[in-house]
Design an enzyme around this catalytic site. Structure first.
Site, short mmCIF file in Angstrom:
data_model
loop_
_atom_site.label_atom_id
_atom_site.label_comp_id
_atom_site.label_asym_id
_atom_site.label_seq_id
_atom_site.Cartn_x
_atom_site.Cartn_y
_atom_site.Cartn_z
N ASP A 323 0.84 -1.19 0.00
CA ASP A 323 0.00 0.00 0.00
C ASP A 323 0.88 1.25 0.00
O ASP A 323 1.85 1.34 0.75
CB ASP A 323 -0.89 -0.03 1.24
CG ASP A 323 -1.89 1.10 1.30
OD1 ASP A 323 -2.76 1.16 0.41
OD2 ASP A 323 -1.81 1.91 2.24
N GLU A 359 1.54 -0.36 -5.11
CA GLU A 359 0.61 0.71 -5.42
C GLU A 359 1.49 1.95 -5.60
O GLU A 359 2.02 2.48 -4.63
CB GLU A 359 -0.38 0.92 -4.28
CG GLU A 359 -1.38 2.03 -4.58
CD GLU A 359 -2.30 2.33 -3.40
OE1 GLU A 359 -3.49 2.62 -3.65
OE2 GLU A 359 -1.82 2.30 -2.24
#
Length: 666
Positions: A323, A359
């Protein structure tokens, strides 16, 4: 560095924790209920910031936590307060979920001891490592992103006590569903223990996604009441069915939030080292959550590596999705694709062959880094998401961008990476509108989040066929059903790795909510009883086609030249008339029709016929002697003698004719 955490030995438990600036550190020992503090023992400095103590007579199941003392000067990044009970950063289990309470964020000497509010770490003897096996997932496969709790919360075949847990993913009904979709790996949204953001409890809401961790190894008891063994057994059951497991992990921030946030672990042990700070002492906020983990600090780097190794060795996972991954690559605040942590992960003996997915953005300076990671990192491709949505929304001039995305996004990943794309193509993800809502809501509808619809993205590249939200109008319903099929077909027809979010294959809706992180309720729980079975069957047929035609899963960029062992080009782009598009066609803002003609090593071809116009159209495909064009998707038979409906994708596959002659597309 010495082993940190609680290590069980024949003599007892050795507790070790790191802090470069604490003056004193203690381990607090608790009874089996975790309610009563039995003892508080001071740790001894061992050098290089390590404080440790061997406590005899303790064993598996011991509940414990740390305390630290030193200067309390938040303006200088120092938050020491011995009244704050601190979770071990290396805890492998906690005895209950975290719950926010204002006293967790009280200033020193302004709040009571927090032991009664905090979960306790549980010392565990780790099992034998799982046998090392190559990841089942390979680039080009299908990743299925899911929220563990919402995925099975309403599933009628899963035993009620098991619904919403990691163990439910091993249920035969779930595995059968995944196999029908051709899932290569499930990507589990965070399963490690998290805490609610402080503004949610007053609103009667709670964090439902888990992107607010306290520590990095301990699983959340709500999702994995059976602890590490539950995850390990589920990974094994999925692997037996041919499905890998990827963990979505959050190393960019923690639930300790900004200067008004709670002191739970890293902040109380050594905030100045574990978090990035401005020169004036303020916390850096490259994540939008109030703090940013200092991933360039050697101790943090080792903690991240130890966490990844932990889940590979003891759970057998295929890999990880990171993330806000630019945070992992920030050195002195600036992103560096050769940052020590990124390089260490990719080169670690335990991790080198694992699936690594970034990401590629955060909200810090130069935070958008799509295409700038290095192999072997795959990257979430939001350019794909946006360009596909623009095309099917009907935006002018979108045909060229669509072709580039279908072909693997060489403009993004073909710069320094060689001939292979690292794209992860997706149309919808957990963050944003669902695939069904993209075609039903032009605007976000986040009223249930309690922030007057101010949260969430405003530019969703969505549309509503003239009527916002659900409608009983049959024509609109048919139109939206067609749009959903077109989006799914485009995804499955795209070159390289693809990602589908759970439930999008059968029309899940969040009623237009594009930021449903705080909705642990029917807004996010998958409605298995009310799912669109026809859409689900169509998705399954697309998966069958994708598996049967290797050119779709190949990750090499398309070149328009014959591949090895073939006499036909790997791709040819055609107009609906069967002719190659000229410059005027590519630049025509009103053009919404295209054919992608893919070749394979067996000499056949797959025609992906895209009609983004609202009008139906007859497509013509080039004929070859000895070959014939046949429908490629059982649930959507296409006859070249008939027009392809507007706003749809058709598939034809070219195979050698059984007899003499051939069938010519009209």
């Amino acid at each position: 560095m010495t082993q940190l955490g609680a290590t069980i030995t024949p003599e007892g438990i050795r507790f070790a924790v790191w802090s470069s600036s604490a003056r004193r550190l203690w381990v607090s020992l608790f009874d089996d209920s975790g309610a009563r503090e039995l003892d508080r023992l001071e740790l001894k400095p061992e050098g290089e910031g390590v404080h440790a103590l061997l406590v005899s007579g303790l064993g598996d199941g011991t509940r414990y936590a740390f305390r630290a003392d030193g200067d309390y000067a938040p303006e200088r990044g120092l938050w020491f307060d011995p009244d704050k009970l601190l979770t071990d950063p290396y805890a492998v289990e906690v005895d209950r979920p975290y719950q926010y309470h204002w006293r967790l964020a009280a200033k020193r000497n302004e709040g009571a001891d927090t032991a009664s509010l905090m979960p306790k770490a549980v010392a565990r003897s780790l099992p034998k490592p799982v046998p090392v096996k190559p990841p089942l997932f390979q680039p080009g496969g299908l990743i299925y992103e899911l929220n563990v709790r919402s995925f099975t919360r309403l599933h009628p075949d899963v035993p009620e006590a098991q619904r919403g847990t990691v163990a439910a993913l091993a249920h035969p009904a779930i595995i059968e569903h995944l196999k029908r979709l051709g899932v290569s790996a499930v990507e589990l949204m965070p399963v490690t223990a998290w805490i609610d953001e402080r503004h949610l409890p007053p609103l009667g809401l709670g964090n439902a996604w888990g992107y607010n961790p306290v520590t990095f190894m301990a699983l959340d008891p709500r999702l994995a009441p059976g602890g590490l063994k539950e995850l390990r057994d589920t990974v094994a059951a999925l692997r037996k069915a041919g499905i890998g497991t990827i963990l979505d992990l959050v190393f960019n921030h923690t639930g300790e939030s900004d200067r008004l946030g709670p002191t739970l672990s890293l902040r109380g042990l050594d905030a100045l080292a574990y978090y990035r700070h401005q020169p004036d002492g303020r916390l850096v906020n490259d994540t939008g959550t109030g703090n940013t983990v200092a991933c360039d600090h050697p101790v943090v780097r080792e903690m991240v590596l130890d966490t990844l190794r932990h889940f590979v060795r003891f759970a057998g996972v295929d890999g990880f999705r990171f993330d806000l991954a630019p945070v992992l690559g920030r050195v002195d605040g600036a992103f560096d694709p050769e940052a020590p942590l990124l390089r260490d992960i990719a080169g670690d003996p335990v991790l080198a062959d694992r699936v690594l997915i970034a990401e590629p953005w955060d909200i810090g300076p130069n935070g958008y880094q799509l295409g700038n990671f290095r192999p072997p990192y795959l990257e979430w491709n939001d350019r794909y998401r946006d360009d596909v949505r623009r095309f099917w929304r009907g935006d002018a001039g979108a045909i060229g961008a669509l072709a580039t995305r279908l072909a693997g996004s060489s403009d993004v990943f073909g710069r320094e990476d060689g001939p292979v794309s690292r794209t992860v193509n997706f149309i919808a993800a957990h963050d944003g509108m669902t695939l069904a809502d993209i075609v039903a809501y032009e605007r976000k509808h986040n009223e249930a989040n309690g922030e007057q619809n101010r949260d969430g993205h405003n530019d969703n590249l969505s549309w509503n066929n003239g009527v916002e939200g659900e409608t009983g109008d049959e024509a609109i319903s048919v139109s939206r059903s067609g749009d959903r099929r077109a989006l799914l077909a485009t995804l499955f027809a795209s070159r390289g790795t693809i990602m589908l979010t759970a439930g999008d294959e059968f029309g899940r809706t969040q009623k237009g909510n594009n930021n449903a992180y705080a909705q642990d309720n029917a807004i996010t729980w998958l409605d298995w009883a009310g799912r669109d079975h026809a859409l689900e069957q169509y998705a399954s047929s697309l998966a069958t086609l994708r598996r049967a035609f290797p050119a779709l899963t190949d990750t090499h960029f398309l070149a328009g030249e014959p591949a090895d062992g073939s006499e036909i080009p790997d791709v040819a782009w055609l107009t609906e008339t069967g002719a190659p598009p000229g410059e005027a066609d590519w630049n025509d803002p009103g053009r919404h029709r295209l054919v992608m003609l893919l070749g394979d090593n067996e000499g056949g071809r797959l025609a992906v016929m895209i009609n983004g116009d609202r009008r139906q159209c007859v497509f013509t495909l080039p004929a070859r002697d000895g070959f014939e064009w046949l429908p490629a998707v059982e649930t959507q038979p296409v006859d070249l003698a008939r027009p392809l409906p507007g706003r749809s994708v058709g598939f034809m596959i070219e195979r050698r004719a059984a007899g003499s002659g051939n069938r010519k597309g009209s």
